[in-house]
Scaffold this motif. Structure first.
Motif, PDB file in Angstrom:
ATOM      1  N   PRO A 438       0.822  -1.222   0.000  1.00 16.92           N
ATOM      2  CA  PRO A 438       0.000   0.000   0.000  1.00 16.92           C
ATOM      3  C   PRO A 438       0.849   1.262   0.000  1.00 16.92           C
ATOM      4  N   LYS A 439       0.234   2.356  -0.398  1.00 20.69           N
ATOM      5  CA  LYS A 439       0.948   3.630  -0.491  1.00 20.69           C
ATOM      6  C   LYS A 439       1.387   4.113   0.886  1.00 20.69           C
ATOM      7  N   LYS A 440       0.533   3.900   1.884  1.00 17.53           N
ATOM      8  CA  LYS A 440       0.847   4.358   3.242  1.00 17.53           C
ATOM      9  C   LYS A 440       0.768   3.217   4.242  1.00 17.53           C
ATOM     10  N   LYS A 441       1.654   3.280   5.233  1.00 21.32           N
ATOM     11  CA  LYS A 441       1.630   2.345   6.342  1.00 21.32           C
ATOM     12  C   LYS A 441       0.728   2.924   7.427  1.00 21.32           C
ATOM     13  N   MET A 442      -0.193   2.113   7.919  1.00 23.44           N
ATOM     14  CA  MET A 442      -1.172   2.598   8.886  1.00 23.44           C
ATOM     15  C   MET A 442      -0.922   2.006  10.271  1.00 23.44           C
ATOM     16  N   LYS A 443      -1.420   2.701  11.286  1.00 21.03           N
ATOM     17  CA  LYS A 443      -1.380   2.184  12.652  1.00 21.03           C
ATOM     18  C   LYS A 443      -2.759   2.378  13.263  1.00 21.03           C
ATOM     19  N   TYR A 444      -3.014   1.714  14.370  1.00 22.96           N
ATOM     20  CA  TYR A 444      -4.350   1.767  14.958  1.00 22.96           C
ATOM     21  C   TYR A 444      -4.262   1.918  16.470  1.00 22.96           C
ATOM     22  N   ALA A 445      -5.371   2.298  17.062  1.00 23.33           N
ATOM     23  CA  ALA A 445      -5.482   2.350  18.516  1.00 23.33           C
ATOM     24  C   ALA A 445      -6.901   1.967  18.919  1.00 23.33           C
ATOM     25  N   LYS A 446      -7.005   1.297  20.051  1.00 26.04           N
ATOM     26  CA  LYS A 446      -8.308   0.931  20.590  1.00 26.04           C
ATOM     27  C   LYS A 446      -8.699   1.911  21.686  1.00 26.04           C
ATOM     28  N   GLY A 447      -9.984   2.167  21.783  1.00 28.56           N
ATOM     29  CA  GLY A 447     -10.474   3.052  22.824  1.00 28.56           C
ATOM     30  C   GLY A 447     -11.865   2.664  23.267  1.00 28.56           C
ATOM     31  N   LYS A 448     -12.413   3.447  24.174  1.00 25.95           N
ATOM     32  CA  LYS A 448     -13.760   3.182  24.694  1.00 25.95           C
ATOM     33  C   LYS A 448     -14.417   4.515  25.040  1.00 25.95           C
ATOM     34  N   ILE A 449     -15.679   4.657  24.676  1.00 33.23           N
ATOM     35  CA  ILE A 449     -16.438   5.872  24.968  1.00 33.23           C
ATOM     36  C   ILE A 449     -17.396   5.587  26.121  1.00 33.23           C
ATOM     37  N   ILE A 450     -17.375   6.450  27.131  1.00 30.23           N
ATOM     38  CA  ILE A 450     -18.285   6.281  28.265  1.00 30.23           C
ATOM     39  C   ILE A 450     -18.961   7.606  28.603  1.00 30.23           C
ATOM     40  N   PRO A 457     -20.917   2.562  29.062  1.00 30.87           N
ATOM     41  CA  PRO A 457     -20.481   2.705  27.664  1.00 30.87           C
ATOM     42  C   PRO A 457     -21.572   3.329  26.813  1.00 30.87           C
ATOM     43  N   MET A 458     -21.162   4.023  25.769  1.00 29.40           N
ATOM     44  CA  MET A 458     -22.146   4.683  24.917  1.00 29.40           C
ATOM     45  C   MET A 458     -21.672   4.683  23.464  1.00 29.40           C
ATOM     46  N   GLN A 459     -22.621   4.884  22.576  1.00 28.97           N
ATOM     47  CA  GLN A 459     -22.321   4.964  21.157  1.00 28.97           C
ATOM     48  C   GLN A 459     -22.096   6.416  20.768  1.00 28.97           C
ATOM     49  N   ALA A 460     -21.028   6.652  20.010  1.00 29.09           N
ATOM     50  CA  ALA A 460     -20.720   7.996  19.524  1.00 29.09           C
ATOM     51  C   ALA A 460     -19.943   7.864  18.222  1.00 29.09           C
ATOM     52  N   GLN A 461     -19.909   8.943  17.455  1.00 27.76           N
ATOM     53  CA  GLN A 461     -19.149   8.950  16.205  1.00 27.76           C
ATOM     54  C   GLN A 461     -17.700   9.322  16.475  1.00 27.76           C
ATOM     55  N   ILE A 462     -16.795   8.587  15.825  1.00 33.68           N
ATOM     56  CA  ILE A 462     -15.364   8.872  15.916  1.00 33.68           C
ATOM     57  C   ILE A 462     -14.868   9.273  14.541  1.00 33.68           C
ATOM     58  N   GLU A 463     -14.207  10.413  14.458  1.00 35.68           N
ATOM     59  CA  GLU A 463     -13.624  10.872  13.202  1.00 35.68           C
ATOM     60  C   GLU A 463     -12.159  11.209  13.429  1.00 35.68           C
ATOM     61  N   VAL A 464     -11.315  10.769  12.512  1.00 34.20           N
ATOM     62  CA  VAL A 464      -9.882  11.059  12.561  1.00 34.20           C
ATOM     63  C   VAL A 464      -9.512  11.783  11.276  1.00 34.20           C
ATOM     64  N   PHE A 465      -8.748  12.862  11.401  1.00 35.57           N
ATOM     65  CA  PHE A 465      -8.399  13.632  10.209  1.00 35.57           C
ATOM     66  C   PHE A 465      -6.926  14.011  10.226  1.00 35.57           C
ATOM     67  N   SER A 481     -22.989  -1.472  22.754  1.00 38.06           N
ATOM     68  CA  SER A 481     -23.079  -2.205  24.018  1.00 38.06           C
ATOM     69  C   SER A 481     -21.827  -2.092  24.879  1.00 38.06           C
ATOM     70  N   THR A 482     -20.652  -1.894  24.247  1.00 41.44           N
ATOM     71  CA  THR A 482     -19.406  -1.853  25.019  1.00 41.44           C
ATOM     72  C   THR A 482     -18.728  -0.490  24.987  1.00 41.44           C
ATOM     73  N   GLY A 483     -19.122   0.386  24.053  1.00 45.79           N
ATOM     74  CA  GLY A 483     -18.456   1.681  23.897  1.00 45.79           C
ATOM     75  C   GLY A 483     -17.110   1.600  23.203  1.00 45.79           C
ATOM     76  N   GLU A 484     -16.670   0.399  22.832  1.00 47.61           N
ATOM     77  CA  GLU A 484     -15.340   0.214  22.261  1.00 47.61           C
ATOM     78  C   GLU A 484     -15.274   0.685  20.809  1.00 47.61           C
ATOM     79  N   PHE A 485     -14.082   1.103  20.420  1.00 52.35           N
ATOM     80  CA  PHE A 485     -13.852   1.477  19.030  1.00 52.35           C
ATOM     81  C   PHE A 485     -12.394   1.207  18.677  1.00 52.35           C
ATOM     82  N   VAL A 486     -12.124   1.120  17.389  1.00 55.26           N
ATOM     83  CA  VAL A 486     -10.763   1.011  16.862  1.00 55.26           C
ATOM     84  C   VAL A 486     -10.610   2.088  15.804  1.00 55.26           C
ATOM     85  N   ALA A 487      -9.616   2.943  15.954  1.00 54.19           N
ATOM     86  CA  ALA A 487      -9.359   4.001  14.974  1.00 54.19           C
ATOM     87  C   ALA A 487      -8.057   3.706  14.252  1.00 54.19           C
TER      88      ALA A 487
END
Length: 646
Positions: A438-450, A457-465, A481-487
């Motif tokens: 791929p053109k770019k190498k990516m990395k990720y992080a896990k998080g949780k919204i409360i 835990p709650m549902q919310a929109q996550i945006e990365v720019f 149900s868990t509030g978890e996300f991966v960006a």
């Protein structure tokens, strides 16, 4: 959904065939007809001795030899298939050139390009019907040998028994954090066996990586997605929140096969959702792949308006606050990607710049080959697709190719890497070199919204720019149900993170390129309900040193603030400017006020009413950190919003 790589079809044509050759007795014709019926009924082992007997007793009964060779192909007896055709590929035998074409084709289908060329070349111009096809095949084989002469440095590894089943396994899919892995399994049919009279169907299976770093035994994903009909060609979104897949012959479908999606909540999947038109059509729609920004879905379709038989398209996607999806504006990717033949299985990488897909319409090693194309931002188009080369591509079908977020490993299905008698299996391949990765190498992080108050835990929109390009690079929603996300974000770039939900203060984070990309998974990211007196820092508002003109990188953050104001139409805010403690006090107060006003002016220019806005500069008078260090002073230089009315 999966094209049958063996294109041989057994038809009951014995009377027609025997009419053209007078060397068969009525008994032989009857035996041959019985064998063909058995094959059509899936009784391979029963038909085998009948055909073997016919071939031994009457060498000139070439139709029997052809059918025996086809049966060996179905049963994956490759050497016996070749030997059977060689037995009757003699100039003094009936239908010599027909047999020669069959033998050459068998060599081609087994990737023996040299022998294929040798035998295709034996067809003379006088045999016009066969000659034209033979010349086309010689050209294909010659191109394949060119690729084979410069092998690429791939390294293959079978994914093992926890991922592969005893049946055909294909269409791998993996999440950005490599914690979920999904495949399509053709349940009920072993390699070399007929499906006649058996309960055979395609189902979606899934595995989760255990605490020991090993994949748990792959299992059927369940009846919220699978049915008694076929489901497959699935793909997971980068964060594993969504699964897109293809289902056929459902009452909710528009065509024979439609694209559906399901939303994951914890370890459970919602009932399948068919979004209807314009994503789906009356034609065949399949192979979905969601962009990391969550705003485009790539897929293959035979719908009108394309370049060839099956083309790659994309459709606009909107992720609603409740996590549901809305689709609009389908667009064909055009002639740079699509040909007059078939293009299938698109996969858009996590970098949103690299597209992998399979094609029959380009120079390759055989059937479907995997190609890669890169997004050219200046020309606003895709680059000329490149064949990924040998030995990844072969004379067989290479489809369902996906690449991990980091860009160093890919996954695909093949029945030709080992020929181990287990049919199609999933392989991991190491990628190396430019023009493949791929053109770019990516990395990720896990998080949780409360929820800050209830700690639930709650549902919310996550945006990365990206701060540099001012472009969205990732978008999704947290698990309800868990509030978890991966960006997922590109390496070696500054970027901002925004989390928002109606009725709550939005959360703003800023990461420099050398900062570790990490959230506190245990504590979680707290979202506070909107209350008068609440403050929040806009961490992605940027100014040049000693200046108060907004930098372009600030616009996405301010647009998030505009959305916050529109979603909460009664809220009133004060924009507060702050500086560090260096320099003249009065000068810093004026500078901070001008910076707050710059943000205020931007909001007003975007039609946020002035009566909902105030601004004020506080200079160095409200520090949140020490002024003795560079990091502390950087934290003190900030723009905040204060809720002054709701």
């Amino acid at each position: 959904m999966m094209k049958n790589a063996m294109k041989t079809m057994f038809l009951l044509l014995s009377l027609f065939l025997s009419a053209s050759v007078s060397a068969q007795s009525k008994k032989e014709v009857k035996t041959y007809e019985t064998a063909v019926i058995m094959i059509n009924e899936g009784k391979y082992k029963e038909a085998l001795p009948l055909l073997n007997g016919l071939v031994r007793e009457n060498k000139k009964y070439v139709e029997a030899s052809w059918t025996l060779a086809d049966l060996h192909a179905k049963m994956r007896n490759d050497s016996k298939r070749i030997a059977t055709l060689q037995y009757v590929a003699k100039p003094n035998m009936p239908r010599y050139y027909n047999t020669l074409m069959r033998l050459a084709t068998a060599y081609h289908e087994l990737c023996d390009y040299e022998n294929a060329i040798k035998h295709f070349s034996m067809i003379p111009k006088t045999e016009a019907f066969y000659y034209k096809r033979a010349q086309e095949k010689i050209k294909q084989c010659s191109i394949a040998l060119e690729f084979k002469s410069v092998p690429m440095p791939y390294s293959f590894k079978n994914m093992g028994k926890n991922i592969n089943t005893e049946f055909d396994d294909y269409w791998p899919s993996i999440t950005a954090d490599e914690s979920w892995f999904s495949t399509t399994v053709k349940c009920g049919q072993l390699e070399g066996q007929s499906s006649f009279g058996k309960s055979v169907q395609e189902d979606i299976f899934i595995s989760k990586k255990g605490a020991d770093g090993e994949w748990t035994p792959i299992r059927n994903i369940g009846n919220s997605i699978n049915s008694l009909n076929n489901e497959g060609a699935q793909s997971l979104s980068l964060d594993g929140r969504y699964m897109f897949f293809v289902a056929c012959n459902r009452s909710t479908g528009l065509g024979g096969c439609d694209i559906y999606y399901s939303v994951r909540m914890g370890d459970k999947w919602s009932p399948a959702i068919n979004p209807g038109e314009p994503l789906n059509s009356r034609q065949w729609d399949t192979y979905p792949s969601l962009s990391p920004t969550g705003d485009e879905l790539y897929f293959a379709s035979t719908r009108p308006g394309g370049s060839g038989k099956s083309d790659i398209w994309k459709v606009k996607v909107t992720i609603r606050k409740d996590g549901m999806l809305v689709f609009s504006d389908p667009v064909n990717l055009g002639s740079v990607i699509n040909t007059k033949d078939d293009e299938f299985s698109p996969f858009i990488h996590a970098d949103n710049r690299t597209l992998y897909f399979s094609s029959r319409g380009r120079k390759g090693l055989g059937d479907y080959d995997v190609f890669v194309s890169y997004k050219d931002d200046e020309k606003k188009s895709w680059t000329e697709p490149k064949n990924l080369g040998y030995p990844l591509n072969s004379c067989r079908e290479e489809i369902g190719f996906v690449v991990n977020a980091e860009g160093d490993k890919a996954y695909f299905s093949s029945d030709g890497q080992e020929r181990n008698g287990r049919g199609r299996e999933i392989y991991e391949v190491t990628l190396a070199g430019d023009g493949v990765k791929p053109k770019k190498k990516m990395k990720y992080a896990k998080g949780k919204i409360i929820d800050a108050e209830t700690k639930k835990p709650m549902q919310a929109q996550i945006e990365v720019f990206s701060v540099k390009s001012n472009e969205l690079v990732f978008k999704s929603v947290s698990d309800k149900s868990t509030g978890e996300f991966v960006a997922c974000v590109p390496e070696n770039e500054d970027f901002g993170v925004n989390v928002n939900e109606k009725g709550y203060m939005f959360v703003s984070e800023y990461f420099k390129e050398d900062d570790p990309f990490k959230f506190d998974e245990k504590k979680g990211m707290s979202m506070e309900k909107i209350e008068v007196g609440k403050k929040m820092t806009l961490k992605n508002i940027f100014f040049d040193f000693d200046k108060y003109s907004l930098k372009k990188a600030s616009y996405i953050e301010l647009n998030h603030l505009i959305r916050f104001m529109k979603e909460n139409p009664t809220v009133r805010i004060r924009l507060c400017g702050h500086t560090d403690g260096k320099g003249d006090h009065d000068y810093n107060v004026k500078l901070s006020e001008n910076r707050a006003k710059a943000a205020y002016d931007y909001l007003v220019s975007k039609r946020i009413p002035k009566n909902r806005l105030e601004y004020k500069g506080f200079g160095p008078d409200q520090p949140i950190d020490t002024n003795a260090t560079d990091k502390g002073r950087a934290n003190n230089r900030r723009t905040e919003i204060l809720i002054i009315g709701k």
